[in-house]
Each structure stands twice: as C-alpha cells, then as structure tokens.
Scaffold this motif. Structure first.
Motif, PDB file in Angstrom:
ATOM      1  N   GLU A   5       0.819  -1.206   0.000  1.00 55.58           N
ATOM      2  CA  GLU A   5       0.000   0.000   0.000  1.00 55.58           C
ATOM      3  C   GLU A   5       0.859   1.264   0.000  1.00 55.58           C
ATOM      4  OE1 GLU A   5      -3.560   2.090   2.670  1.00 55.58           O
ATOM      5  OE2 GLU A   5      -2.686   0.162   3.259  1.00 55.58           O
ATOM      6  N   SER A   6       1.976   1.228   0.720  1.00 52.28           N
ATOM      7  CA  SER A   6       2.855   2.391   0.772  1.00 52.28           C
ATOM      8  C   SER A   6       3.417   2.722  -0.607  1.00 52.28           C
ATOM      9  CB  SER A   6       4.018   2.129   1.745  1.00 52.28           C
ATOM     10  OG  SER A   6       3.528   1.908   3.053  1.00 52.28           O
ATOM     11  N   CYS A   7       3.738   1.682  -1.391  1.00 57.45           N
ATOM     12  CA  CYS A   7       4.235   1.915  -2.746  1.00 57.45           C
ATOM     13  C   CYS A   7       3.175   2.567  -3.622  1.00 57.45           C
ATOM     14  CB  CYS A   7       4.692   0.598  -3.361  1.00 57.45           C
ATOM     15  SG  CYS A   7       6.113  -0.143  -2.518  1.00 57.45           S
ATOM     16  N   ARG A   8       1.946   2.122  -3.453  1.00 57.67           N
ATOM     17  CA  ARG A   8       0.869   2.720  -4.253  1.00 57.67           C
ATOM     18  C   ARG A   8       0.665   4.185  -3.889  1.00 57.67           C
ATOM     19  NH1 ARG A   8      -1.573  -2.262  -2.975  1.00 57.67           N
ATOM     20  NH2 ARG A   8      -2.913  -1.265  -1.408  1.00 57.67           N
ATOM     21  N   LEU A   9       0.740   4.501  -2.590  1.00 60.54           N
ATOM     22  CA  LEU A   9       0.598   5.897  -2.166  1.00 60.54           C
ATOM     23  C   LEU A   9       1.717   6.765  -2.739  1.00 60.54           C
ATOM     24  CD1 LEU A   9      -0.431   5.400   1.581  1.00 60.54           C
ATOM     25  CD2 LEU A   9      -1.891   6.126  -0.318  1.00 60.54           C
ATOM     26  N   LEU A  10       2.950   6.201  -2.782  1.00 57.59           N
ATOM     27  CA  LEU A  10       4.067   6.953  -3.318  1.00 57.59           C
ATOM     28  C   LEU A  10       3.894   7.235  -4.808  1.00 57.59           C
ATOM     29  CD1 LEU A  10       6.900   8.180  -3.056  1.00 57.59           C
ATOM     30  CD2 LEU A  10       7.833   5.887  -3.450  1.00 57.59           C
ATOM     31  N   ASN A  12       1.083   7.299  -6.516  1.00 57.13           N
ATOM     32  CA  ASN A  12      -0.022   8.246  -6.699  1.00 57.13           C
ATOM     33  C   ASN A  12       0.412   9.676  -6.417  1.00 57.13           C
ATOM     34  OD1 ASN A  12      -1.828   6.209  -7.398  1.00 57.13           O
ATOM     35  ND2 ASN A  12      -2.465   5.870  -5.274  1.00 57.13           N
ATOM     36  N   ALA A  13       1.268   9.841  -5.388  1.00 54.61           N
ATOM     37  CA  ALA A  13       1.749  11.190  -5.062  1.00 54.61           C
ATOM     38  C   ALA A  13       2.623  11.746  -6.176  1.00 54.61           C
ATOM     39  CB  ALA A  13       2.514  11.158  -3.742  1.00 54.61           C
ATOM     40  N   HIS A  18       2.000  19.013 -10.129  1.00 54.64           N
ATOM     41  CA  HIS A  18       2.455  19.978  -9.121  1.00 54.64           C
ATOM     42  C   HIS A  18       2.582  21.345  -9.781  1.00 54.64           C
ATOM     43  CE1 HIS A  18       3.408  16.868  -6.139  1.00 54.64           C
ATOM     44  NE2 HIS A  18       3.841  16.144  -7.166  1.00 54.64           N
ATOM     45  N   ASN A  19       2.153  22.322  -9.062  1.00 60.10           N
ATOM     46  CA  ASN A  19       2.278  23.693  -9.537  1.00 60.10           C
ATOM     47  C   ASN A  19       3.673  24.218  -9.199  1.00 60.10           C
ATOM     48  OD1 ASN A  19      -0.398  23.757 -10.418  1.00 60.10           O
ATOM     49  ND2 ASN A  19      -1.144  24.318  -8.370  1.00 60.10           N
ATOM     50  N   ILE A  20       4.428  24.576 -10.213  1.00 60.11           N
ATOM     51  CA  ILE A  20       5.785  25.072 -10.030  1.00 60.11           C
ATOM     52  C   ILE A  20       5.730  26.582  -9.804  1.00 60.11           C
ATOM     53  CG2 ILE A  20       8.055  25.336 -11.075  1.00 60.11           C
ATOM     54  CD1 ILE A  20       7.497  22.843 -12.708  1.00 60.11           C
TER      55      ILE A  20
END
Length: 240
Positions: A5-10, A12-13, A18-20
C-alpha cells in the motif's frame, strides 16, 4: 505495487500534477542585485611551496635572531650526540608541522598523517628524546629559572604565531580549531629551538616542564584563537 500500500501511495503522489512556483521578474532582478552586491574579486592563493618556504624562513629567522640576542650557551653545553639529536628532532618536527599547516590552508589538501595525530606524535617524540638524552640534575631554583625560560620562549613564539596567522588568513580554513592548534604548535617549536640554543640548563625535568611547556601553551593558544575565529565567523554567517 499490488501487495504494498505504501508503494501505491508513493506512486499516486508522484503522478499528481504539481504547480511550479516561479518568482516574478522583479523579484528575480532583486535577487540578482543582492548577489552582485556581495561579489568581489578573490586573490588567487599562492602555491603550497611558496607558503611552506615562507613558514620555514620565518622559523629560521626567529630562531637565528633569538640565538644572537640571548647567546648560544645552551648549544655549547650539549654534547655532540645531544646536539645532533635535538637538531634532528626539531628540524623534522618543524618541517612536518609546517607541511601540515600549509595543507590545511585550502580545502582538499591530502595528509599523509592526520593533523591531530601529527601534533600528538611530535609532542610524544620530543618527550621521548628529552628523556633519552638528558638526565635528572639538582636544580635549586626550578620554578624561577623555569619561568624565565618559559617567558623567553613565548617572547619569540608569539611574534612568529602572529606572522603565521597572517599567512593563514590568506587561505580557506575548514577547521579553525585544528589549524590554529597546529600553527600554535609550530610557533611553539620556534620558541623551543631558541631555548635549546640559549639555555644551558640540561636538567631533564627543566626541559620537559618549561621548554616543552612553550609548545603546549602555544598549541592551546592557537586552538583558542581558532575557536574564537570559528565562533565569530559562525555568527557572521547566521546574521547575514
């Protein structure tokens, strides 16, 4: 990915856009102006050979000047073996410590021997040499005569230390405490050299306590100057 699950969260993030943030053109010009305001030409550092020669010349000049001023009774009192041993130990110690100090003036300098170990090794060598070639003799005025020698040694070590500090200020020192201690030890060796030439007291304890005491005091003084320099430079960096 399926089981973690942690890999999936990473993942997805990382997939999220991202706004630069880009500063405005006016802010960029302001930053450039602030940088250009502090820029100034840097004088290139002279080669290590030049500084090594300068350190050695200062050492030689101070020792010779001190010998001419206070006389050479100590050298005349030494036997041939004692004189040869003392001269070899002082010369080797001075050259090795001068090389170490010069290499500490610029980042990336290579050291065959760690500067810390070199200081300890030189002091240990001088103690062993003194214990091996000198003997215990009766001395009725141990403290008064010793304080006179200590004062004489510092009289010549301190000016040399000031000149060395002027040389060191030209470099980029990463560890002021260590470099200050090494430069102080080098200045102390100069004072020791003057005493070995001028002092005719061959009592082993006199030499161990008062002559070698010049090196200890100069090393401690150099380290304290390094601490002060590091403290004030650190404050300057923080406040700016």
């Amino acid at each position: 990915m399926v089981e973690c699950e942690s890999c999936r969260l990473l993942v997805n993030a990382l997939d999220k856009p991202h706004n630069i943030f880009e500063p405005s053109e006016g802010r960029l010009k302001q930053i450039q102006a602030m940088i250009n305001e502090d820029l100034r030409a840097v004088r290139p550092l002279a080669s290590s050979r030049v500084f090594l020669l300068a350190f050695m010349l200062v050492s030689l000049v101070v020792v010779v000047s001190g010998s001419l001023l206070i006389g050479m009774k100590g050298w005349g009192a030494l036997s041939r073996i004692q004189g040869t041993t003392v001269l070899a130990a002082l010369t080797a110690s001075t050259i090795l410590l001068a090389i170490s100090v010069v290499r500490q003036m610029a980042p990336g300098g290579k050291h065959s021997i760690s500067p810390r170990l070199l200081l300890i090794g030189i002091l240990t060598l001088l103690i062993l040499v003194t214990a091996a070639i000198f003997h215990i003799r009766h001395e009725s005025a141990f403290v008064p005569d010793g304080l006179t020698c200590l004062r004489t040694g510092l009289t010549y070590s301190i000016p040399a230390a000031l000149v060395f500090w002027a040389f060191l200020s030209r470099g980029a020192i990463l560890y002021p405490k260590l470099t200050g201690a090494a430069a102080g030890g080098l200045a102390g060796l100069i004072g020791l050299g003057v005493l070995e030439v001028g002092c005719s007291n061959l009592n082993m304890f006199h030499i161990l306590v008062w002559h070698l005491g010049v090196i200890l005091l100069c090393t401690l003084g150099g380290m304290l100057l390094g601490v002060a320099a590091e403290f004030f430079c650190g404050r300057g960096i923080v406040t700016t």
